[in-house]
Design a protein around this motif. Sequence first.
Motif, PDB file in Angstrom:
ATOM      1  N   ARG A   5       0.827  -1.223   0.000  1.00 51.65           N
ATOM      2  CA  ARG A   5       0.000   0.000   0.000  1.00 51.65           C
ATOM      3  C   ARG A   5       0.855   1.265   0.000  1.00 51.65           C
ATOM      4  O   ARG A   5       0.456   2.295  -0.530  1.00 51.65           O
ATOM      5  N   CYS A   6       2.030   1.183   0.651  1.00 52.17           N
ATOM      6  CA  CYS A   6       2.932   2.342   0.659  1.00 52.17           C
ATOM      7  C   CYS A   6       3.381   2.696  -0.747  1.00 52.17           C
ATOM      8  O   CYS A   6       3.618   3.862  -1.063  1.00 52.17           O
ATOM      9  N   LEU A   7       3.551   1.683  -1.574  1.00 49.63           N
ATOM     10  CA  LEU A   7       4.098   1.911  -2.913  1.00 49.63           C
ATOM     11  C   LEU A   7       3.007   2.112  -3.955  1.00 49.63           C
ATOM     12  O   LEU A   7       3.183   2.862  -4.912  1.00 49.63           O
ATOM     13  N   ALA A  59      -1.156   2.376  -3.857  1.00 53.70           N
ATOM     14  CA  ALA A  59      -2.381   2.330  -3.048  1.00 53.70           C
ATOM     15  C   ALA A  59      -3.525   1.643  -3.787  1.00 53.70           C
ATOM     16  O   ALA A  59      -4.451   1.125  -3.168  1.00 53.70           O
TER      17      ALA A  59
END
Lengths: 222, 133
Positions: A183-185, A187
């Motif tokens: 999700r950080c990279l 979404a």
Amino acid sequence: MKVPVVENVLKLNDEIARLNRRAFQEAEVFVVDLIGSPGCGKTALLEATLEHLRGTVEIGVLVGDPATSRDGQRLARRCAHVVQINTGNGCHLDANQIRQAAARLDLNRLDILFIENVGNLICPVSFDLGQHVKVGMFSVSEGDDKAAKHPHLLLVSSLLLLNKMDLLPHVNFDLEHFHQDVRCLNAAVPLLELSVKHGQIEPWLNWLTCQGQLQQGTSRVA
Amino acid sequence: MHELSIAEALIDLLRRRAGPEAKLVSVGVRIGALQGIDGSCLQFAWQAALAGTNWQDVRLDLEPAPWTLHCPACGRTWQPAAATADQTACPCGHTPATPAGGDELDLLFYEVQTPVASGVGEDVCASTKGDGP
């Protein structure tokens, strides 16, 4: 004398990829570039997919490996349209290899063409093959840090698969940590959990069905 | 390991751009941090691919391009220390930021020997390196 240029180094590859993309669109075939580590289950997933979709859609596979035609032989037991590409020392497939291999198939007969890339999470990401989507595949036995360590793959993938979920109780893999990294990279990218060995691939089949319909604007993919 | 493919693609591009007989001195390439390209591997591949050719002494200048992120919430643009997942959070609290650079793989320039006027008889290898276009 310096001559300024500013041109993508892979321009030639990208030009051939554009030709491939046009040929795929004209033949109305949905093309998936499957990228994952060696041993994450790419060939097994395609075998299971061929089993499930037998008689409903026509599937072709271009399979890349440094050596041997073992994967090609495995897939050819379930599919009449398989071309094995041996890359020798090459760690990825390029658009020209796809162009040559695809010329050996009757694209007009196909609904879906899978490109099983060489097992590698880095190099295949840089090469446009003319595919509609790149799919990144991981497995829990590789460890939960693989998404974080390969940001470029995460950014270009339209779908992520996490395989070997049946092994989760037996390996060091923090599922929450993995999801967080993804999700950080990226979404938005869907992340599907599979256990190919036990035939648990329904989310993948559903995604494939939706994508095929979206891309073609028809219901050719049952 | 795709450095050799990159080197070969670069040589192809230069043969088309500059011509196969061009007297090249150096070549500049920008490489984004996301490309997963190791600079020393690319240098090695470049030398290996050109060994024994008319371009075997051509210098490869690599310009790294950092991973750049943009926060859609607060508008901040920054370059994290590493291209890894734990670097994507913006101090404003919005996660994730969107990539705004770092996937470049561009030929920036090539440098050719400046032709010397006939009859001068000087060293034809002289170049105006560094003078810019």
